[in-house]
Design a protein around this motif. Structure first.
Motif, PDB file in Angstrom:
ATOM      1  N   PHE A  39     -26.197 -35.931  31.045  1.00 10.20           N
ATOM      2  CA  PHE A  39     -25.351 -34.838  32.050  1.00 10.20           C
ATOM      3  C   PHE A  39     -25.050 -34.997  33.421  1.00 10.20           C
ATOM      4  O   PHE A  39     -25.250 -35.598  34.141  1.00 10.20           O
ATOM      5  CB  PHE A  39     -26.815 -33.676  31.499  1.00 10.20           C
ATOM      6  CG  PHE A  39     -25.815 -32.446  32.081  1.00 10.20           C
ATOM      7  CD1 PHE A  39     -24.699 -31.583  31.375  1.00 10.20           C
ATOM      8  CD2 PHE A  39     -26.510 -31.772  33.652  1.00 10.20           C
ATOM      9  CE1 PHE A  39     -24.613 -30.739  31.974  1.00 10.20           C
ATOM     10  CE2 PHE A  39     -26.204 -30.545  33.318  1.00 10.20           C
ATOM     11  CZ  PHE A  39     -25.114 -30.017  32.902  1.00 10.20           C
ATOM     12  N   LEU A  40     -23.780 -34.732  33.472  1.00  5.11           N
ATOM     13  CA  LEU A  40     -23.119 -34.329  34.848  1.00  5.11           C
ATOM     14  C   LEU A  40     -23.366 -36.464  35.448  1.00  5.11           C
ATOM     15  O   LEU A  40     -22.414 -36.286  36.662  1.00  5.11           O
ATOM     16  CB  LEU A  40     -23.808 -34.306  36.109  1.00  5.11           C
ATOM     17  CG  LEU A  40     -23.140 -32.079  35.039  1.00  5.11           C
ATOM     18  CD1 LEU A  40     -24.063 -31.469  36.854  1.00  5.11           C
ATOM     19  CD2 LEU A  40     -21.917 -32.058  35.334  1.00  5.11           C
ATOM     20  N   PHE A  41     -22.962 -37.448  34.144  1.00  4.24           N
ATOM     21  CA  PHE A  41     -23.008 -38.529  34.938  1.00  4.24           C
ATOM     22  C   PHE A  41     -21.716 -39.423  34.682  1.00  4.24           C
ATOM     23  O   PHE A  41     -21.450 -39.128  33.688  1.00  4.24           O
ATOM     24  CB  PHE A  41     -24.135 -39.694  34.347  1.00  4.24           C
ATOM     25  CG  PHE A  41     -24.349 -40.671  34.941  1.00  4.24           C
ATOM     26  CD1 PHE A  41     -24.967 -41.181  35.878  1.00  4.24           C
ATOM     27  CD2 PHE A  41     -23.493 -41.730  34.353  1.00  4.24           C
ATOM     28  CE1 PHE A  41     -25.265 -42.422  36.713  1.00  4.24           C
ATOM     29  CE2 PHE A  41     -23.727 -43.487  34.844  1.00  4.24           C
ATOM     30  CZ  PHE A  41     -24.441 -43.359  35.874  1.00  4.24           C
ATOM     31  N   PRO A  42     -20.944 -40.153  35.778  1.00  3.05           N
ATOM     32  CA  PRO A  42     -22.204 -40.371  37.138  1.00  3.05           C
ATOM     33  C   PRO A  42     -21.708 -39.658  38.037  1.00  3.05           C
ATOM     34  O   PRO A  42     -22.167 -39.602  39.581  1.00  3.05           O
ATOM     35  CB  PRO A  42     -21.116 -41.784  37.280  1.00  3.05           C
ATOM     36  CG  PRO A  42     -19.841 -41.624  36.725  1.00  3.05           C
ATOM     37  CD  PRO A  42     -19.762 -40.973  35.450  1.00  3.05           C
ATOM     38  N   ALA A  43     -21.254 -38.039  38.177  1.00  3.39           N
ATOM     39  CA  ALA A  43     -20.861 -37.512  39.453  1.00  3.39           C
ATOM     40  C   ALA A  43     -21.563 -37.323  40.249  1.00  3.39           C
ATOM     41  O   ALA A  43     -21.697 -37.449  41.540  1.00  3.39           O
ATOM     42  CB  ALA A  43     -20.336 -36.310  38.161  1.00  3.39           C
ATOM     43  N   ILE A  44     -22.981 -36.423  39.196  1.00  3.89           N
ATOM     44  CA  ILE A  44     -24.277 -36.389  39.727  1.00  3.89           C
ATOM     45  C   ILE A  44     -24.932 -37.270  39.510  1.00  3.89           C
ATOM     46  O   ILE A  44     -25.988 -36.381  38.498  1.00  3.89           O
ATOM     47  CB  ILE A  44     -24.546 -34.986  40.461  1.00  3.89           C
ATOM     48  CG1 ILE A  44     -23.315 -33.713  40.345  1.00  3.89           C
ATOM     49  CG2 ILE A  44     -25.397 -34.554  41.169  1.00  3.89           C
ATOM     50  CD1 ILE A  44     -23.122 -32.459  40.957  1.00  3.89           C
ATOM     51  N   PRO A  45     -25.172 -38.591  39.793  1.00  6.81           N
ATOM     52  CA  PRO A  45     -26.897 -38.681  39.394  1.00  6.81           C
ATOM     53  C   PRO A  45     -28.186 -38.278  39.676  1.00  6.81           C
ATOM     54  O   PRO A  45     -27.669 -37.484  40.635  1.00  6.81           O
ATOM     55  CB  PRO A  45     -27.074 -40.071  39.662  1.00  6.81           C
ATOM     56  CG  PRO A  45     -25.380 -40.155  40.687  1.00  6.81           C
ATOM     57  CD  PRO A  45     -25.039 -39.032  41.154  1.00  6.81           C
ATOM     58  N   PHE A  46     -29.187 -38.621  38.562  1.00  6.59           N
ATOM     59  CA  PHE A  46     -30.564 -37.762  39.082  1.00  6.59           C
ATOM     60  C   PHE A  46     -30.865 -37.222  39.856  1.00  6.59           C
ATOM     61  O   PHE A  46     -31.304 -36.607  40.990  1.00  6.59           O
ATOM     62  CB  PHE A  46     -31.391 -38.326  37.748  1.00  6.59           C
ATOM     63  CG  PHE A  46     -32.232 -37.967  37.864  1.00  6.59           C
ATOM     64  CD1 PHE A  46     -33.440 -36.552  36.758  1.00  6.59           C
ATOM     65  CD2 PHE A  46     -33.435 -38.225  38.989  1.00  6.59           C
ATOM     66  CE1 PHE A  46     -34.119 -36.297  36.988  1.00  6.59           C
ATOM     67  CE2 PHE A  46     -34.842 -37.590  38.953  1.00  6.59           C
ATOM     68  CZ  PHE A  46     -35.309 -36.252  37.656  1.00  6.59           C
ATOM     69  N   ASN A  47     -30.985 -39.256  40.679  1.00  4.98           N
ATOM     70  CA  ASN A  47     -31.471 -39.473  42.584  1.00  4.98           C
ATOM     71  C   ASN A  47     -31.020 -38.047  43.469  1.00  4.98           C
ATOM     72  O   ASN A  47     -31.223 -37.969  44.700  1.00  4.98           O
ATOM     73  CB  ASN A  47     -31.459 -40.579  42.675  1.00  4.98           C
ATOM     74  CG  ASN A  47     -30.495 -41.599  43.175  1.00  4.98           C
ATOM     75  OD1 ASN A  47     -29.297 -40.899  41.940  1.00  4.98           O
ATOM     76  ND2 ASN A  47     -30.397 -42.177  43.280  1.00  4.98           N
TER      77      ASN A  47
END
Lengths: 463, 146
Positions: A39-47
């Protein structure tokens, strides 16, 4: 509101609540990424999302503490704030620095941000909760010094109440412990050892002094009980807090390379850490029972009692659950920790800031003791929706954590991390759903600030 | 609370108790620091390991992974990844190859970003994780799955 200069608190409270919304939005992104991995990768990665979620929390709580100080210190000291102008200036400095840092997290890859801010000169980035660029950390220190100077001068000029002294002790401790964030040796064990001097000695140390002082202030106002009685409780609670909490740091020194004797020290002292929180419950309920007036702001009293109960459950009970070394051996670094972290932060620190906002905001807005019945009703709906959904978030994460421990660390044939994560995804879905309810509660809470002002509100002059 | 128990009594308990336990804590810290060299594997902190820690930090690895159980809980523990992925028998290579190959792009699965590390940085971060796996952590984690 007794002093004109208390009005600066309003700015801080509005700023805090704005960032709170941002924190929860990113919490929902993280909750979604737990079940839809890309979800939302790679715009907002989890870290990146996690860093925004936790850093916004810290910053808005600091705004809340500062707002609380600007509101209650003049009233306690019975004098105007030393410099309202400095307070306003520091607000904007802190807000702009915080906004730029968050934009940096979101718009530049983290390694690029490290280069851009010359992290190599004094490397402090990339450690949990202390991800801010070194230059932001220096900014935080400058803002903190200006703030302490302003509050300190006010206290020196006026009446020195126990509440002001405890609050000031907590705030100075907060600033002093933060200095350890600048120590980042190559040796990971030393790095971790002193990293906890910021993190543990904040949330299980000096922040509890701030919490106690704000709670005592609101209880005096709402119940009319003698200051003598309340201040006696306050000192006793924070005494037990530090007597148990300082050596309680040991519960972080079980498995990071430090000596085994910490397993004994940490277990014994942190097992006692729930006591001050239990005392806080007794304190809040006793004072409300002994009240000498029926303050019309029922919501503020609800937040005050809620803080005591939820802090006891989140920090006390959920902390105790995994603090003994033989148990922590199995639970360390699992969703159990996440469960505890969520309810402890909400119960202790989010709720105390919302308590002082609840009490102070009607005064700051010139509405008198409350902003009217409609506002009170909405606020209490917000209280229950957020608090109950946080209880469920905690329960679901605890369920996920117990399964994770069992499947990954206890069985004959332990499963790999990712296999286990897939098996417990059901609980992450439930957590995400609870998170959405929490957001609904937050919106309801915020709506309480947009109701029609009560009749005769103009009686108290707005600043 | 009884009348004899005055506010100054409780204030004294606070200041006295806090200072006492702070001093005990500082004493314990000194003891811990003097004993750490035997446990923390510091003899093996080469410039390469130090660079590896910097690579670890500059890419915010802790934002997803745990290291000795601390960090985020979104991705596997890496304190023992060297041993879990082969140890002396290919552990370093595995770590380097893994980082190079990201993201996996598998739909719906958790994704690790591509960090575009140089060969020097890749080797350094692998050496850092190998060094970390050799710290005496009192037997934690319970098994190799972390």
């Amino acid at each position: 509101m007794h002093y004109q200069s208390q009005a600066v608190a309003r700015l801080y409270f509005i700023g805090a609540l704005g960032l709170f919304v941002g924190q929860i939005l990113f919490g929902l992104i993280l909750g979604t990424q737990y079940v839809i991995g890309d979800f939302l990768f790679p715009a907002i990665p989890f870290n990146v999302a996690r860093m925004v979620h936790t850093n916004l929390l810290i910053v808005w709580l600091l705004f809340g503490f500062m707002g609380a100080a600007y509101y209650l210190v003049p009233e306690e000291a019975e004098t105007e704030l030393y410099s309202p102008l400095l307070a306003k200036l520091l607000f904007w400095v802190f807000l702009v620095a915080g906004a730029l840092t968050v934009l940096g997290y979101l718009l530049v890859p983290y390694a690029g941000l490290a280069r851009l801010t010359m992290n190599d000169v004094l490397p402090t980035m990339g450690r949990e909760f202390l991800e801010q660029p070194t230059i932001t950390k220096i900014g935080i220190v400058i803002v903190a010094l200006g703030f302490l100077f302003n509050i300190g001068m006010t206290i020196l000029q006026g009446r020195k109440t126990s509440i002001n002294i405890v609050l000031m002790t907590g705030l100075v401790g907060l600033a002093v412990m933060f200095l350890f964030s600048f120590y980042n040796p190559d040796n990971l064990v030393l790095d971790k050892y002193f990293w906890w001097w910021v993190v543990h000695l904040w949330v299980e140390g000096v922040w509890e002094l701030i919490l106690g002082a704000i709670l005592a202030f609101v209880l005096i106002k709402v119940t009319g009980v003698d200051r003598e009685v309340i201040e006696k409780w306050l000192y006793l609670i924070i005494a037990v807090t530090l007597i148990t909490g300082i050596l309680g740091t040991g519960h972080h020194y079980y498995w990071i390379g430090t000596q085994e004797y910490w397993q004994w020290i940490g277990s014994v002292f942190s097992a006692l850490e729930p006591i001050p929180f239990f005392m806080m419950v007794l304190f809040a309920f006793n004072m409300i029972n002994k009240r000498r007036r029926n303050h019309p702001n029922k919501a503020a009293a609800l937040w005050a009692m809620g803080t005591a109960v939820m802090a006891f459950l989140g920090a006390g009970v959920w902390g105790f659950m995994h603090t003994l070394a033989p148990i922590n051996y199995l639970t360390h670094g699992t969703q159990i920790t996440a469960a505890h972290g969520h309810m402890a932060f909400y119960g202790a620190y989010v709720m105390i800031v919302l308590t002082i906002i609840s009490y102070a905001m009607p005064h700051l807005r010139g509405h008198g003791p409350t902003s009217g019945d409609q506002s009170q009703v909405l606020e209490m709906w917000g209280f229950w929706l957020m608090t109950v959904s946080m209880v469920f978030i905690t329960l679901f994460l605890t369920g996920a954590g117990i399964l994770q421990v069992y499947l990954q660390r206890m069985g004959e044939t332990p499963g790999s991390f990712m296999d286990v994560q897939e098996k417990i995804a059901f609980f992450y879905w439930l957590r995400l759903f609870s998170g959405l309810v929490f957001m609904g509660g937050l919106v309801t809470y915020l709506a309480s600030f947009f109701t029609k002002a009560p009749a005769g509100a103009a009686a108290e002059v707005s600043a | 609370m009884s009348e004899r128990f005055t506010i100054s009594t409780s204030r004294n308990i606070f200041f006295g108790g806090s200072v006492f336990f702070l001093l005990v804590f500082l004493g314990l810290t000194m003891g811990t620091l003097s004993g750490l060299p035997e446990r923390d594997n510091r003899a093996n902190i080469t410039p390469q390991v130090a660079l590896g820690k910097k690579v670890w930090e500059n890419n915010n690895c802790i934002g997803c992974h745990t290291l000795l159980g601390e960090g985020a809980y979104f991705a596997p523990e890496l304190g023992n990844v060297y041993g879990r992925r082969g140890g002396a028998d290919g552990g370093l290579e595995f770590i380097r190859d893994w980082i190079r190959a990201q993201p996996s792009g598998v739909e719906g699965r958790r994704q690790m970003p591509q960090f575009n590390l140089s060969e020097e940085e890749l080797e350094a971060v692998a050496q850092f994780l190998k060094w970390t796996s050799e710290i005496n952590t009192a037997g934690w984690p319970p098994n190799r799955e972390g």
